[in-house]
Design a protein around this motif. Sequence first.
Motif, PDB file in Angstrom:
ATOM      1  N   ALA A 136       6.619 -12.296   6.575  1.00  0.00           N
ATOM      2  CA  ALA A 136       7.683 -12.872   5.750  1.00  0.00           C
ATOM      3  C   ALA A 136       7.116 -13.916   4.794  1.00  0.00           C
ATOM      4  CB  ALA A 136       8.751 -13.492   6.649  1.00  0.00           C
ATOM      5  N   LYS A 137       6.164 -14.694   5.281  1.00  0.00           N
ATOM      6  CA  LYS A 137       5.548 -15.720   4.437  1.00  0.00           C
ATOM      7  C   LYS A 137       4.771 -15.089   3.288  1.00  0.00           C
ATOM      8  CE  LYS A 137       2.400 -19.691   4.661  1.00  0.00           C
ATOM      9  NZ  LYS A 137       1.541 -20.522   5.556  1.00  0.00           N
ATOM     10  N   GLN A 186       0.890  -4.048   0.772  1.00  0.00           N
ATOM     11  CA  GLN A 186      -0.230  -4.428   1.624  1.00  0.00           C
ATOM     12  C   GLN A 186      -0.180  -5.918   1.933  1.00  0.00           C
ATOM     13  OE1 GLN A 186      -4.111  -2.838   1.255  1.00  0.00           O
ATOM     14  NE2 GLN A 186      -3.484  -1.078   0.028  1.00  0.00           N
ATOM     15  N   LEU A 187      -0.608  -6.250   3.149  1.00  0.00           N
ATOM     16  CA  LEU A 187      -0.559  -7.623   3.647  1.00  0.00           C
ATOM     17  C   LEU A 187      -1.973  -8.095   3.968  1.00  0.00           C
ATOM     18  CD1 LEU A 187       2.426  -7.055   6.089  1.00  0.00           C
ATOM     19  CD2 LEU A 187       2.547  -8.155   3.845  1.00  0.00           C
ATOM     20  N   GLY A 188      -2.308  -9.292   3.534  1.00  0.00           N
ATOM     21  CA  GLY A 188      -3.672  -9.804   3.702  1.00  0.00           C
ATOM     22  C   GLY A 188      -3.931 -10.404   5.061  1.00  0.00           C
ATOM     23  N   PHE A 189      -4.010  -9.547   6.086  1.00  0.00           N
ATOM     24  CA  PHE A 189      -4.290 -10.025   7.433  1.00  0.00           C
ATOM     25  C   PHE A 189      -5.781 -10.059   7.755  1.00  0.00           C
ATOM     26  CE2 PHE A 189       0.024  -8.161   8.700  1.00  0.00           C
ATOM     27  CZ  PHE A 189       0.643  -9.395   8.616  1.00  0.00           C
ATOM     28  N   SER A 190      -6.601  -9.483   6.918  1.00  0.00           N
ATOM     29  CA  SER A 190      -7.991  -9.221   7.261  1.00  0.00           C
ATOM     30  C   SER A 190      -8.772 -10.455   7.689  1.00  0.00           C
ATOM     31  CB  SER A 190      -8.692  -8.563   6.070  1.00  0.00           C
ATOM     32  OG  SER A 190      -8.021  -7.380   5.707  1.00  0.00           O
ATOM     33  N   ASN A 231       9.826 -13.141   1.465  1.00  0.00           N
ATOM     34  CA  ASN A 231      11.107 -12.487   1.704  1.00  0.00           C
ATOM     35  C   ASN A 231      11.287 -12.342   3.208  1.00  0.00           C
ATOM     36  OD1 ASN A 231      12.770 -11.455  -0.687  1.00  0.00           O
ATOM     37  ND2 ASN A 231      10.690 -10.888  -1.330  1.00  0.00           N
ATOM     38  N   PRO A 232      12.471 -11.897   3.662  1.00  0.00           N
ATOM     39  CA  PRO A 232      12.626 -11.622   5.091  1.00  0.00           C
ATOM     40  C   PRO A 232      11.587 -10.617   5.573  1.00  0.00           C
ATOM     41  CG  PRO A 232      14.765 -11.644   4.017  1.00  0.00           C
ATOM     42  CD  PRO A 232      13.746 -11.725   2.922  1.00  0.00           C
ATOM     43  N   ALA A 233      11.244 -10.683   6.848  1.00  0.00           N
ATOM     44  CA  ALA A 233      10.231  -9.787   7.409  1.00  0.00           C
ATOM     45  C   ALA A 233      10.661  -8.330   7.258  1.00  0.00           C
ATOM     46  CB  ALA A 233      10.004 -10.115   8.878  1.00  0.00           C
ATOM     47  N   PRO A 234       9.717  -7.425   7.013  1.00  0.00           N
ATOM     48  CA  PRO A 234      10.039  -5.998   6.877  1.00  0.00           C
ATOM     49  C   PRO A 234      10.344  -5.388   8.240  1.00  0.00           C
ATOM     50  CG  PRO A 234       7.677  -6.295   6.838  1.00  0.00           C
ATOM     51  CD  PRO A 234       8.269  -7.676   6.864  1.00  0.00           C
ATOM     52  N   PRO A 235      10.959  -4.210   8.279  1.00  0.00           N
ATOM     53  CA  PRO A 235      11.262  -3.571   9.563  1.00  0.00           C
ATOM     54  C   PRO A 235      10.032  -2.999  10.263  1.00  0.00           C
ATOM     55  CG  PRO A 235      11.900  -2.138   7.760  1.00  0.00           C
ATOM     56  CD  PRO A 235      11.518  -3.451   7.145  1.00  0.00           C
ATOM     57  N   VAL A 236       8.989  -2.673   9.483  1.00  0.00           N
ATOM     58  CA  VAL A 236       7.767  -2.090  10.051  1.00  0.00           C
ATOM     59  C   VAL A 236       6.543  -2.744   9.425  1.00  0.00           C
ATOM     60  CG1 VAL A 236       6.339  -0.008  10.227  1.00  0.00           C
ATOM     61  CG2 VAL A 236       8.805   0.149  10.572  1.00  0.00           C
ATOM     62  N   VAL A 237       5.609  -3.152  10.280  1.00  0.00           N
ATOM     63  CA  VAL A 237       4.298  -3.614   9.826  1.00  0.00           C
ATOM     64  C   VAL A 237       3.244  -2.781  10.550  1.00  0.00           C
ATOM     65  CG1 VAL A 237       2.629  -5.503   9.788  1.00  0.00           C
ATOM     66  CG2 VAL A 237       5.043  -5.973   9.340  1.00  0.00           C
ATOM     67  N   GLU A 270       6.144 -11.867  17.061  1.00  0.00           N
ATOM     68  CA  GLU A 270       6.828 -12.919  16.299  1.00  0.00           C
ATOM     69  C   GLU A 270       5.898 -13.522  15.258  1.00  0.00           C
ATOM     70  OE1 GLU A 270       6.735 -12.624  19.519  1.00  0.00           O
ATOM     71  OE2 GLU A 270       8.794 -12.554  20.286  1.00  0.00           O
ATOM     72  N   HIS A 271       4.640 -13.718  15.649  1.00  0.00           N
ATOM     73  CA  HIS A 271       3.658 -14.301  14.726  1.00  0.00           C
ATOM     74  C   HIS A 271       3.406 -13.374  13.539  1.00  0.00           C
ATOM     75  CE1 HIS A 271       0.058 -16.287  13.223  1.00  0.00           C
ATOM     76  NE2 HIS A 271      -0.560 -15.124  13.284  1.00  0.00           N
ATOM     77  N   ILE A 272       3.232 -12.079  13.819  1.00  0.00           N
ATOM     78  CA  ILE A 272       2.944 -11.127  12.746  1.00  0.00           C
ATOM     79  C   ILE A 272       4.119 -11.022  11.780  1.00  0.00           C
ATOM     80  CG2 ILE A 272       2.515  -8.700  12.211  1.00  0.00           C
ATOM     81  CD1 ILE A 272       0.075 -10.167  13.238  1.00  0.00           C
TER      82      ILE A 272
END
Length: 236
Positions: A147-148, A203-207, A152-158, A140-142
């Motif tokens: 989405a943030k 790409q998502l900045g999770f690093s 936009n709405p969360a993607p189907p795959v991360v 849920e957190h990821i």
Amino acid sequence: MKLDDQKLFKFLKENFSIEIDENYIAVPPQTLSVGSDLIIECEPISLNTKPQRRSQRRLNSFECKKLRSILYHSCRVQDSVVTETNYLKTLRPYPSAGGRHPLELLCLTEGMKDLENGLWYFDPYKITLCKLDAPVGFTEHIFSLSAKLLENPAPPVVLLSVAILERTLSRYKNGLGLIWRDTGNMFSTISGIAQQHELESCQLGFSFEFQNANILGLKKEDVWITGGLALGVAER
């Protein structure tokens, strides 16, 4: 699950309940069983990417067979050899500094057409998606963070890249930069293959999100989450 070191396996065993689901073997659907052997047949994929590709931020669901093919063509172990220093060196579709390949791949799914929601580990040796029992609130957190970031709405795959630092740093003392480059190499390869399946990525900045490592129960000096990649069908 065959790894050149046991850190990731130990982490998964301590933090997740691992269940192998043979229904989600990440290989192309064209297979032929001959005796005890499984011969995998797949069509070659052209890597001619779009000349003016743009990251897409609104991504919709797609079929599981496309995800399976993407993982097969981009992240599987193609060959391996034990070096003189007793290190298991692997050959994969994307390049890695010194052939160290420090990255493992976690796959989070939500709202896929034919794949259960949840957290999966991609085993590059068995070419299989292993279902994991994620910590409470992790997926849920990821997806909320995705989405943030996408606005936009969360993607189907991360997809999350998990780096086992010792694989690279045991050879290259100051090799953190090489691990970041490897992350870019892997995600670029995945994105290129995804385009061949008419999918888009961002790409998502999770690093540098310390909160992610905290949820996973990881120690920063041992294992890092080095990035994320959203996949899906772009909304035109």
